[in-house]
Motif scaffolding. Structure first.
Motif, PDB file in Angstrom:
ATOM      1  N   THR A 101       0.959  -1.294   0.043  1.00 29.52           N
ATOM      2  CA  THR A 101      -0.116   0.021   0.064  1.00 29.52           C
ATOM      3  C   THR A 101       0.854   1.316   0.113  1.00 29.52           C
ATOM      4  O   THR A 101       0.438   2.077  -0.889  1.00 29.52           O
ATOM      5  CB  THR A 101      -0.849   0.092   0.988  1.00 29.52           C
ATOM      6  OG1 THR A 101      -1.749  -1.103   1.145  1.00 29.52           O
ATOM      7  CG2 THR A 101      -1.950   1.274   1.236  1.00 29.52           C
ATOM      8  N   LEU A 102       1.775   1.300   0.729  1.00 31.94           N
ATOM      9  CA  LEU A 102       2.701   2.571   1.003  1.00 31.94           C
ATOM     10  C   LEU A 102       3.931   2.342   0.265  1.00 31.94           C
ATOM     11  O   LEU A 102       4.355   3.017  -0.789  1.00 31.94           O
ATOM     12  CB  LEU A 102       3.053   2.689   2.479  1.00 31.94           C
ATOM     13  CG  LEU A 102       1.860   3.387   3.116  1.00 31.94           C
ATOM     14  CD1 LEU A 102       2.196   3.598   4.435  1.00 31.94           C
ATOM     15  CD2 LEU A 102       1.351   4.581   2.623  1.00 31.94           C
ATOM     16  N   GLN A 103       4.814   1.266   0.536  1.00 31.49           N
ATOM     17  CA  GLN A 103       6.168   1.401   0.104  1.00 31.49           C
ATOM     18  C   GLN A 103       6.256   1.422  -1.429  1.00 31.49           C
ATOM     19  O   GLN A 103       6.730   2.082  -2.199  1.00 31.49           O
ATOM     20  CB  GLN A 103       7.024   0.223   0.582  1.00 31.49           C
ATOM     21  CG  GLN A 103       7.400   0.692   2.032  1.00 31.49           C
ATOM     22  CD  GLN A 103       7.980  -0.639   2.762  1.00 31.49           C
ATOM     23  OE1 GLN A 103       8.519  -1.576   1.840  1.00 31.49           O
ATOM     24  NE2 GLN A 103       7.834  -0.986   4.035  1.00 31.49           N
ATOM     25  N   ILE A 104       5.616   0.428  -2.125  1.00 28.42           N
ATOM     26  CA  ILE A 104       5.833   0.261  -3.498  1.00 28.42           C
ATOM     27  C   ILE A 104       4.402   0.603  -4.213  1.00 28.42           C
ATOM     28  O   ILE A 104       4.302   0.380  -5.516  1.00 28.42           O
ATOM     29  CB  ILE A 104       5.925  -1.406  -3.891  1.00 28.42           C
ATOM     30  CG1 ILE A 104       5.024  -2.456  -3.531  1.00 28.42           C
ATOM     31  CG2 ILE A 104       7.576  -1.919  -3.271  1.00 28.42           C
ATOM     32  CD1 ILE A 104       5.212  -3.738  -3.622  1.00 28.42           C
ATOM     33  N   ASN A 105       3.730   1.477  -3.665  1.00 28.74           N
ATOM     34  CA  ASN A 105       2.678   2.034  -4.386  1.00 28.74           C
ATOM     35  C   ASN A 105       2.402   3.631  -4.185  1.00 28.74           C
ATOM     36  O   ASN A 105       2.974   4.266  -5.116  1.00 28.74           O
ATOM     37  CB  ASN A 105       1.486   1.246  -3.998  1.00 28.74           C
ATOM     38  CG  ASN A 105       0.119   1.509  -4.954  1.00 28.74           C
ATOM     39  OD1 ASN A 105      -0.475   2.876  -5.055  1.00 28.74           O
ATOM     40  ND2 ASN A 105       0.003   0.808  -5.957  1.00 28.74           N
ATOM     41  N   MET A 106       2.136   3.914  -3.074  1.00 31.64           N
ATOM     42  CA  MET A 106       1.871   5.328  -2.577  1.00 31.64           C
ATOM     43  C   MET A 106       3.195   6.078  -2.771  1.00 31.64           C
ATOM     44  O   MET A 106       3.272   7.232  -3.421  1.00 31.64           O
ATOM     45  CB  MET A 106       1.181   5.617  -1.375  1.00 31.64           C
ATOM     46  CG  MET A 106      -0.137   5.237  -1.195  1.00 31.64           C
ATOM     47  SD  MET A 106      -1.123   6.246  -2.591  1.00 31.64           S
ATOM     48  CE  MET A 106      -0.720   7.944  -2.332  1.00 31.64           C
ATOM     49  N   LEU A 107       4.352   5.609  -2.112  1.00 32.79           N
ATOM     50  CA  LEU A 107       5.735   6.246  -2.275  1.00 32.79           C
ATOM     51  C   LEU A 107       6.082   6.288  -3.656  1.00 32.79           C
ATOM     52  O   LEU A 107       7.057   7.055  -4.042  1.00 32.79           O
ATOM     53  CB  LEU A 107       6.403   5.774  -0.980  1.00 32.79           C
ATOM     54  CG  LEU A 107       6.201   5.983   0.152  1.00 32.79           C
ATOM     55  CD1 LEU A 107       6.854   4.949   1.388  1.00 32.79           C
ATOM     56  CD2 LEU A 107       6.247   7.308   0.688  1.00 32.79           C
ATOM     57  N   ILE A 149      -4.873   5.106  -2.296  1.00 28.59           N
ATOM     58  CA  ILE A 149      -4.838   6.232  -1.830  1.00 28.59           C
ATOM     59  C   ILE A 149      -5.929   6.344  -0.776  1.00 28.59           C
ATOM     60  O   ILE A 149      -5.740   6.962   0.226  1.00 28.59           O
ATOM     61  CB  ILE A 149      -4.875   7.712  -2.922  1.00 28.59           C
ATOM     62  CG1 ILE A 149      -4.560   8.585  -2.134  1.00 28.59           C
ATOM     63  CG2 ILE A 149      -6.288   7.290  -3.405  1.00 28.59           C
ATOM     64  CD1 ILE A 149      -4.444   9.941  -3.078  1.00 28.59           C
ATOM     65  N   HIS A 150      -6.939   5.410  -1.134  1.00 28.03           N
ATOM     66  CA  HIS A 150      -8.122   5.458   0.063  1.00 28.03           C
ATOM     67  C   HIS A 150      -8.125   4.402   1.090  1.00 28.03           C
ATOM     68  O   HIS A 150      -8.337   4.885   2.300  1.00 28.03           O
ATOM     69  CB  HIS A 150      -9.394   5.113  -0.870  1.00 28.03           C
ATOM     70  CG  HIS A 150     -10.703   4.546   0.096  1.00 28.03           C
ATOM     71  ND1 HIS A 150     -11.504   5.559   0.609  1.00 28.03           N
ATOM     72  CD2 HIS A 150     -11.110   3.533   0.595  1.00 28.03           C
ATOM     73  CE1 HIS A 150     -12.422   4.916   1.339  1.00 28.03           C
ATOM     74  NE2 HIS A 150     -12.043   3.582   1.135  1.00 28.03           N
TER      75      HIS A 150
END
Length: 738
Positions: free
Chosen positions: A218-224, A414-415
């Protein structure tokens, strides 16, 4: 007759499944595997998240769906539904013992870790997977949330906690699916749920609580990764990309993080580890790359920095091992700040279809421009140039407006960040639910077995047999090592009970090439090729000795015993109060592993905390980042006796703006002293840990660097320690616009 051991009680065994498809090879028919792993919640999170503890076991390999190309849409949808049903029936076979009909037969007696027998009641408690896995597992349509019924068009909007969308009710979905009427199917479609059989609806668990937040995907390999892409396009648009790459390459090494060896654009593939490393210095690099904007750029640059910092802060708060109301509020503030400023990157969210439409619109405008120039071909060259400039501004502004109006942030991940607070309050810290352990299990339990197989025929069976055999030997080895450690601990318990580690320890002395070890202070100075540093160490050492009320002649000082070192180990504490040994490097002029010399930055305590008095440089808590240039030991004999000193020759800095963080980046800026000493010999005992700073100017720019920003995002301990005292004061400073 053997004595029967009776159970001493009952215990719940929370079953946690993990699933994720993985690629095996491109050389033997593009082979893939879809493993399902299992672990239990009775293990501690620390043990469960280490693959060396063997807390995660492979239980099944799901069938890989066939590729569908060049077939009609109707047949493609039918094949997808068939693939989904096949996977559901395989999972039904795997989880047969957890079905509601088997409630009485699934319980069992087991010997627990304390050697006692208990009556164990297994139940499904969680499923760790990436978004596509949860989408297929829960029969929901692509592009929607698997926790709530948020419409796809509202994914990019931040809603208040008391105004959230209703959570998913899988009991209702099961009833509607079993009814199989036009009205029930229409209701399922409205809720973005696919009809059909779902094994999770028949288990004794709350299906909507099975998904857990995933920091990795969710965060490391997507949002960031999204953020890095947006920032890259933003820097390219404002012609700051070259400066960004130069500062990126100038980031110094820090403990376990090596200096970046290639620029951002030279990294062909970003994985989770590289993204995690990038977050440790991205804010400082972006701040320095966007420094000194023009008046029209000032507001846009500031919002870009704030957006970048806010998402990094949210990621840092999400990694905490424990939370309270204050940290959760700070995490919410960071997420809110990100959503308020993410519009600065909106034009870089254009889809392929929108980009193609914008290209067609640009061609139309260019045709109108050419027609206008053709109509005025008899005019002067200056007049035609003014027409070109006017059309250029019209085309650029209309293209930017066209793309921005058609772009949005409506994608699931992002949701998903909005649900992190609720999940933390219900299920604890997020690190224990990360799918990193599943990714690391791929190599040991899947890919090693495939590499050892013949890669043809029934290679799945070969992979499983290889894993079972290796795992059996590995567990036996771990048991033997544990027995040996227990025996060794019993034998040495009395010898080590009163031993305490030293807070400071110098690492082995350097050898002077061709002359062996340094014997005295004169020999130490002769090993230094830079005359400025040589003079600085000599005068600085004299000044240090005078501060200790030691007067010694120059010849006696040069003849004093000395040794030069290339590192020091400092004992400090992490954010949880646990002791940590940090190894700081100072190689002087010598290279570090076939590379340039490494001279780390360190925290030097300038003032000790006193009850009732506030430390100077409040954000830094009385610490100043200094750069190690030399480490040496000096043994002097003087009129009052003899002393041994462990010393460091450092480059000094001074906090700018009284040590207060900047408004946008929340980073403290330090500069070279404009008056007084720029270098000093200090006692190594004043070094309290590793620091990390990012220079404002690079060597390639040809401008002397006079300032740095103190990187507070280098690790959680620094983030939690350096700026903790100012977080309440600065949490809303951007929103207030002060």
């Amino acid at each position: 007759m053997a004595k029967t051991r009776l159970p001493v009680g009952q215990t719940v065994v929370p079953i946690i499944f993990m699933s994720d498809g993985t690629h095996l090879t491109n050389f033997c028919g593009d082979k893939k595997a879809w493993p399902v792993y299992m672990t239990i919640g009775n293990l501690s999170a620390a043990a469960r998240m280490k693959h060396t503890m063997h807390g995660v076991l492979l239980v099944a390999l799901l069938p890989i769906p066939v590729k569908m190309r060049d077939i009609p849409l109707k047949k493609r949808n039918a094949q997808r539904e068939r693939n989904r049903m096949v996977s559901q029936h395989v999972l039904q076979h795997v989880m047969h013992g957890l079905l509601n009909s088997e409630t009485e037969n699934r319980n069992f007696y087991a010997c627990c870790a304390d050697g006692r027998f208990r009556y164990c009641c297994p139940t499904l408690a969680g499923w760790m997977a990436d978004y596509p896995e949860h989408r297929d597992l829960h029969n929901i349509k692509s592009g929607v949330c698997y926790w709530c019924e948020c419409p796809q068009g509202e994914m990019g909007d931040l809603r208040e906690r008391n105004d959230q969308h209703p959570l998913r009710d899988h009991t209702l979905y099961r009833q509607l699916s079993e009814a199989n009427t036009p009205e029930s199917n229409a209701d399922l479609k409205r809720r973005n749920v696919n009809p059909g059989f779902n094994i999770l609806w028949h288990l004794d668990c709350i299906t909507s609580e099975l998904p857990k937040p995933d920091l990795l995907h969710t965060l490391q390999i997507n949002m960031l990764k999204h953020l890095l892409t947006w920032l890259h396009e933003f820097l390219k648009q404002h012609k700051r990309l070259d400066k960004f790459n130069d500062i990126w390459l100038s980031v110094p090494a820090y403990l376990d993080m090596s200096k970046p060896r290639c620029a951002y654009e030279e990294v062909s593939r970003w994985n989770g580890g590289e993204i995690k490393t990038m977050t440790r210095f991205l804010v400082g690099v972006a701040r320095n790359a966007l420094r000194d904007p023009s008046p029209p750029q000032r507001d846009v640059f500031e919002r870009a920095i704030v957006c970048t910092r806010s998402l990094i802060e949210f990621y840092f708060y999400a990694q905490y091992d424990s939370h309270d109301g204050e940290t959760l509020d700070l995490m919410d503030n960071a997420l809110r700040c990100f959503h308020e400023t993410k519009g600065v990157f909106r034009q870089f969210r254009a889809s392929k279809r929108l980009t193609a439409e914008a290209g067609e619109r640009r061609k139309e405008l260019c045709a109108e421009r050419d027609a206008d120039l053709e109509a005025n071909k008899t005019k002067s060259a200056a007049f035609r140039n003014r027409i070109r400039e006017t059309w250029k501004s019209i085309i650029e502004s209309e293209m930017a407006e066209y793309i921005e109006d058609g772009s949005d942030f409506n994608f699931p991940k992002i949701h998903l960040m909005q649900h992190f607070r609720e999940q933390i309050q219900r299920f604890g810290c997020l690190k224990q639910w990360s799918t990193e352990i599943g990714e690391s299990s791929h190599k040991r339990q899947i890919k090693d077995g495939f590499n050892a197989s013949n890669k043809t025929g029934d290679y799945y069976s070969q992979m499983i047999n290889f894993y079972l055999r290796c795992d059996a030997f590995a567990i036996r080895k771990v048991n033997c090592e544990a027995w040996n450690r227990k025996l060794a601990a019993q034998m040495t318990e009395d010898q080590t009970s009163n031993r305490t580690p030293a807070r400071l320890k110098f690492i082995s002395p350097q050898q002077h090439k061709g002359k062996g070890k340094v014997e005295d202070f004169r020999g130490l100075l002769n090993t230094i090729g830079d005359q400025t540093i040589q003079n600085g160490i000599y005068t600085g050492t004299q000044r240090f000795l005078r501060s200790k009320r030691i007067n010694i002649e120059s010849d006696d000082l040069l003849g004093s015993a000395a040794a030069i070192y290339h590192g020091v180990e400092v004992e400090t504490r992490n954010m949880h109060g646990e002791k940590v040994i940090q190894r700081l490097r100072c190689t002087g002029e010598n290279g570090w592993y076939s590379g340039p010399a490494r001279n780390d930055w360190v925290w030097v305590q300038t003032a000790k905390p006193t009850e009732g008095q506030e430390l100077p440089y409040r954000a830094l808590q009385g610490r100043i980042p200094n750069r190690l240039l030399r480490l040496f030991k000096l043994h002097v004999i003087h009129a009052r006796g003899e002393n041994t000193f462990w010393l460091a020759y450092v480059e000094l800095t001074r906090p700018a703006n009284g040590g207060m963080p900047e408004r946008a980046s929340k980073l403290v800026r330090v500069v070279k002293p404009t008056s007084g000493e720029a270098f000093m010999v200090i006692s190594a005992a004043n070094i309290v840990g590793a620091a990390h700073v990012i220079p404002e100017e690079t060597i390639s720019s040809g401008v002397e660097n006079k300032g740095w920003v103190v990187n507070s995002h280098i690790d959680l301990a620094t983030w939690n320690d350096v700026y903790y005292m100012l977080e309440d004061e600065l949490s809303n400073v951007v929103r207030r616009g002060k």
